[in-house]
Design a protein around this motif. Sequence first.
Motif, PDB file in Angstrom:
ATOM      1  N   UNK A  33       0.823  -1.204   0.000  1.00  0.00           N
ATOM      2  CA  UNK A  33       0.000   0.000   0.000  1.00  0.00           C
ATOM      3  C   UNK A  33       0.861   1.260   0.000  1.00  0.00           C
ATOM      4  N   UNK A  34       1.949   1.221   0.743  1.00  0.00           N
ATOM      5  CA  UNK A  34       2.879   2.351   0.754  1.00  0.00           C
ATOM      6  C   UNK A  34       3.445   2.581  -0.639  1.00  0.00           C
ATOM      7  N   UNK A  35       3.789   1.496  -1.308  1.00  0.00           N
ATOM      8  CA  UNK A  35       4.373   1.600  -2.640  1.00  0.00           C
ATOM      9  C   UNK A  35       3.382   2.148  -3.651  1.00  0.00           C
ATOM     10  N   UNK A  41       3.769   4.780   6.086  1.00  0.00           N
ATOM     11  CA  UNK A  41       2.880   4.067   7.007  1.00  0.00           C
ATOM     12  C   UNK A  41       2.188   4.994   8.008  1.00  0.00           C
ATOM     13  N   UNK A  42       2.927   5.987   8.513  1.00  0.00           N
ATOM     14  CA  UNK A  42       2.340   6.897   9.492  1.00  0.00           C
ATOM     15  C   UNK A  42       1.139   7.648   8.938  1.00  0.00           C
ATOM     16  N   UNK A  47      -4.656   8.370   8.878  1.00  0.00           N
ATOM     17  CA  UNK A  47      -5.923   8.667   8.191  1.00  0.00           C
ATOM     18  C   UNK A  47      -6.918   7.516   8.270  1.00  0.00           C
ATOM     19  N   UNK A  48      -6.434   6.279   8.123  1.00  0.00           N
ATOM     20  CA  UNK A  48      -7.347   5.136   8.004  1.00  0.00           C
ATOM     21  C   UNK A  48      -7.335   4.190   9.200  1.00  0.00           C
ATOM     22  N   UNK A  54      -8.654   1.041   5.905  1.00  0.00           N
ATOM     23  CA  UNK A  54      -8.477   1.476   4.524  1.00  0.00           C
ATOM     24  C   UNK A  54      -9.304   0.605   3.587  1.00  0.00           C
ATOM     25  N   UNK A  55      -9.326  -0.692   3.836  1.00  0.00           N
ATOM     26  CA  UNK A  55     -10.074  -1.600   2.972  1.00  0.00           C
ATOM     27  C   UNK A  55     -11.570  -1.292   3.024  1.00  0.00           C
TER      28      UNK A  55
END
Length: 203
Positions: A33-35, A41-42, A47-48, A54-55
């Motif tokens: 997800x970061x990529x 990650x922070x 946010x999620x 997030x999903x």
Amino acid sequence: MARPAKFDCQDVLCKAMTLFWEKGYRAVSVADLVKVTGLQPGSLYGRFGNKEGLFVECLAHYGEWVNGLRDALPQEVTPLNRLRALYEVLVNQALGPEGTRGCFYVNTCLEADPQEPEICAELHKGLTTGERWIRAQLEAAISAGELKSATDAKVLAGCLSTSLYGLRVVTRAGTDADHLRTVAMTAYESLVGPWQTEAVAQN
């Protein structure tokens, strides 16, 4: 104090949703997800909350996209023609470049865990929203005299909804376009046809 990083939430949801849609919830890591989103990650956690959070928002984002497909259907046509148009739109979408992904809802159903209530709740919301829309078209068709008064709109909506999800499963493995269109419209006619009034059936 450092300012929180700003980012386009809709863009992040679109990218994350595409990744989840292609690989599935469990196969996607936070590093993935970061990529794909370009966030650290922070920022994702801030946010999620976590990957599950997030999903869930990605499922809601997908629901908005599906709602957009329905909202774009012609409003000047009869309820049955609008419903038929939905079949045609979804079949065309399934046969497009993204067709092998299947349906994000169906894919999630196959790996959803009852121990993840937030995911299950958002999934249920999306599925029932679609079925309620179909039922509304059927009820409107009954009122307009397109369907017989004895038509059970609730049951028929469930059958039509299930047939659409089944078609999306088939496209994951790839299928002949003409065959899929024929099967889709045959399913529609087989389910709706017996309930059409004589005047509509003769047209």
